[in-house]
Each structure stands twice: as C-alpha cells, then as structure tokens.
Design a protein around this motif. Structure first.
Motif, PDB file in Angstrom:
ATOM      1  N   VAL A   4      -1.741  -2.384  -8.602  1.00 19.65           N
ATOM      2  CA  VAL A   4      -2.517  -1.963  -7.436  1.00 19.65           C
ATOM      3  C   VAL A   4      -1.775  -2.406  -6.181  1.00 19.65           C
ATOM      4  N   ASN A   5      -1.523  -1.458  -5.314  1.00 20.24           N
ATOM      5  CA  ASN A   5      -0.930  -1.797  -4.025  1.00 20.24           C
ATOM      6  C   ASN A   5      -2.042  -1.983  -3.015  1.00 20.24           C
ATOM      7  N   ARG A   6      -2.028  -3.112  -2.350  1.00 22.86           N
ATOM      8  CA  ARG A   6      -2.985  -3.296  -1.266  1.00 22.86           C
ATOM      9  C   ARG A   6      -2.191  -3.507   0.005  1.00 22.86           C
ATOM     10  N   ALA A 121      -1.872   5.747   2.491  1.00 22.90           N
ATOM     11  CA  ALA A 121      -2.375   5.411   1.158  1.00 22.90           C
ATOM     12  C   ALA A 121      -1.809   6.366   0.110  1.00 22.90           C
ATOM     13  N   LYS A 122      -1.754   7.654   0.457  1.00 24.40           N
ATOM     14  CA  LYS A 122      -1.198   8.645  -0.473  1.00 24.40           C
ATOM     15  C   LYS A 122       0.280   8.375  -0.714  1.00 24.40           C
ATOM     16  N   LYS A 125       0.874   4.816  -2.215  1.00 21.55           N
ATOM     17  CA  LYS A 125      -0.009   4.538  -3.361  1.00 21.55           C
ATOM     18  C   LYS A 125      -0.801   3.241  -3.149  1.00 21.55           C
ATOM     19  N   ASP A 127      -4.297   1.183  -2.610  1.00 21.93           N
ATOM     20  CA  ASP A 127      -5.727   1.173  -2.920  1.00 21.93           C
ATOM     21  C   ASP A 127      -6.465   0.720  -1.654  1.00 21.93           C
ATOM     22  N   SER A 129      -9.522   0.398  -1.081  1.00 27.29           N
ATOM     23  CA  SER A 129     -10.664  -0.495  -1.326  1.00 27.29           C
ATOM     24  C   SER A 129     -10.233  -1.956  -1.454  1.00 27.29           C
ATOM     25  N   GLN A 130      -8.920  -2.193  -1.586  1.00 30.85           N
ATOM     26  CA  GLN A 130      -8.389  -3.564  -1.670  1.00 30.85           C
ATOM     27  C   GLN A 130      -7.649  -3.945  -0.390  1.00 30.85           C
ATOM     28  N   SER A 131      -7.765  -3.101   0.619  1.00 29.71           N
ATOM     29  CA  SER A 131      -6.931  -3.272   1.804  1.00 29.71           C
ATOM     30  C   SER A 131      -7.681  -3.845   3.000  1.00 29.71           C
TER      31      SER A 131
END
Length: 187
Positions: A4-6, A121-122, A125, A127, A129-131
């Motif tokens: 997951v990338n934040r 975000a696109k 990649k 996330d 919701s984690q940012s």
C-alpha cells in the motif's frame, strides 16, 4: 496484491514556502523552517510526498507555466540536495473567473476540487484512505475530504486560518507533522 502506498499531500505556498502572494521567482521563495527535516522524516515513515498546488497566477497572466516549471525544478533540486525525493508535483494553472484565454476554465484540478489528488493517486498507486493532506487553507482540506483523505492537517504558516471545521488538527507548521503522524497512526 502489492504494498500500500500512502502519501502526504503538500500544498506549496504557506506550507513549503512562505506565501508572499503569487510566488514565482527563486528570489521570493523562502522555505518554511524545518521543511526539509520534516519531509525527510515523513519519507522515513513510509510516505510518498506529493505537492498539489493551485497556481492561479498562471491563469491571471502574472507568470508563465515555463516560469513556474523553472522554479519548481529549482525547488525539486533543493529537496534532492537534502536527500528528499518528491514523488510528484501537481499544479492547477486555471481559474474559472480570473483566468485569461485557455486558462479560464472551470476545471477539476483547482482545489477545493480533488482532481490533483485523484490524478496523483492513480499515477502513483496511492491509497487515499491511508494518506494525509497538509495545507494552510480550507480549500486544501475540502480537496482532501472530497478525495477521501482522512487525515487533514492545517498549518499556521500560511494564510490566517478562517475555518478549521474540515481539518483533523491544526499544527504550527510542517515541522510538527511527523511527530503528530507518529502518535496518530491511521486506523
């Protein structure tokens, strides 16, 4: 599934540098104290760093996109010199009322709209919701909210804070962000 990338999304004027109004020259670019150390710490915490900046000065004909790019390249090198790689720099050159010619558009990228965050975000990649969003204006908070970014931090280094209702917290400056995030792990 990959990792997951934040990201920490950063407004520019008022967060990275002092907001002297339509900053577009190196001579007027004054870094906020502690910005490099804070960004390094955020990278070490595993965040990507993405600048999202409204640049209506371009729309208003006060400076060109080329001038903006020159300044941005210089800023990017300054960060790189301090060991901080910015993962993305997104800007909106439009203004639906004050814009001239092709820049007078009601776009999806000008904050408070979330276009720049969604594009980043696109592409990266991320996330959302984690940012985290770090900004100095309500428009930054609203853009983050619309993009689904839960942690929204207003800093006092830019415009006077008129409304903090859409922010998670108000901090003195970006220098305080790493410690805040370390103590408030996103659920």
């Amino acid at each position: 599934m990959g990792t997951v990338n934040r990201a920490v999304f950063l407004d520019r004027d008022g967060v990275i540098n002092k907001d002297h109004g339509y900053v577009h020259q190196v001579d007027d670019f004054e870094y906020i104290e502690g910005v490099f150390e804070a960004c390094l710490a955020l990278k070490q915490q595993g965040y990507k760093l993405v600048v999202v900046t409204n640049q209506s000065g371009i729309a208003r004909g006060m400076y060109t996109e080329d001038q903006f790019h020159s300044l941005t390249e210089w800023m990017d090198w300054n960060f790189a010199d301090k060991g901080v790689d910015l993962d993305g720099i997104y800007y909106c050159p439009h203004h639906n009322e004050k814009g001239i010619g092709e820049y007078k558009v009601d776009c999806d990228c000008r904050k408070p709209k979330p276009g720049m965050l969604i594009d980043a975000a696109k592409f990266l990649k991320i996330d959302l919701s984690q940012s985290v969003m770090v900004g100095d204006k309500t428009d930054d908070m609203l853009a983050a909210k619309a993009a689904g970014v839960p942690t929204r931090i207003l800093v006092r280094t830019g415009k006077a804070i008129a409304d903090e209702s859409d922010a998670s917290v108000v901090l003195d400056s970006i220098a305080d962000v790493p410690a805040f995030l370390k103590n408030h792990k996103a659920s």
